[in-house]
Write a protein that holds these residues in place. Structure first.
Motif: not given
Length: 126
Positions: A92-106, A108-117
């Motif tokens: 369960e702890r790992l599942s929460c950590a995965i969710e947090q990493l996925q949110a951070a990944h998303a 970061l993707g938004s930030i990169i996309h905005a920067g590219e634009a």
């Protein structure tokens, strides 16, 4: 067998084996000369430790659950009911950590996309 032989047979560095000993995961006999002497069961113990580390467990939890682990082919199975709950809690702890990493990944993707634009617009306007 000495630590070099255990390292060769398990594919684990001598440094890691010393760390496992320091963490209480291995308990080799000590000769009068100070040399560590491992037995055949330590090969299986190192294999179990590696599986549990790969499963995301830290050495403190591994030290607790290791005595209650049985080999089931290529995987391990808990033999103590209370250890099974510890493993479920860790999952369960790992599942929460995965969710947090996925949110951070998303994010970061938004930030990169905005920067590219912005960069693309700046290049056309320059």
């Amino acid at each position: 067998m000495f630590i070099g032989e255990l390292s060769r047979r398990t594919g684990v560095s001598t440094r890691s084996l010393r760390y496992y000993e320091q963490q209480g995961l291995l308990r080799p006999q000590r000769r009068a000369s100070g040399y560590r002497e491992f037995d055949e069961s330590d090969v299986a113990t190192v294999r179990r430790v590696r599986i549990l580390l790969a499963a995301g467990l830290n050495t403190d939890l591994i030290r607790e659950v290791l005595p209650c682990m049985a080999d089931q082919g290529a995987i391990l199975a808990p033999t103590c009911e209370e250890m099974a709950q510890d493993l479920k809690d860790e999952r369960e702890r790992l599942s929460c950590a995965i969710e947090q990493l996925q949110a951070a990944h998303a994010m970061l993707g938004s930030i990169i996309h905005a920067g590219e634009a912005i960069t693309a617009r700046g290049g056309r306007n320059g």
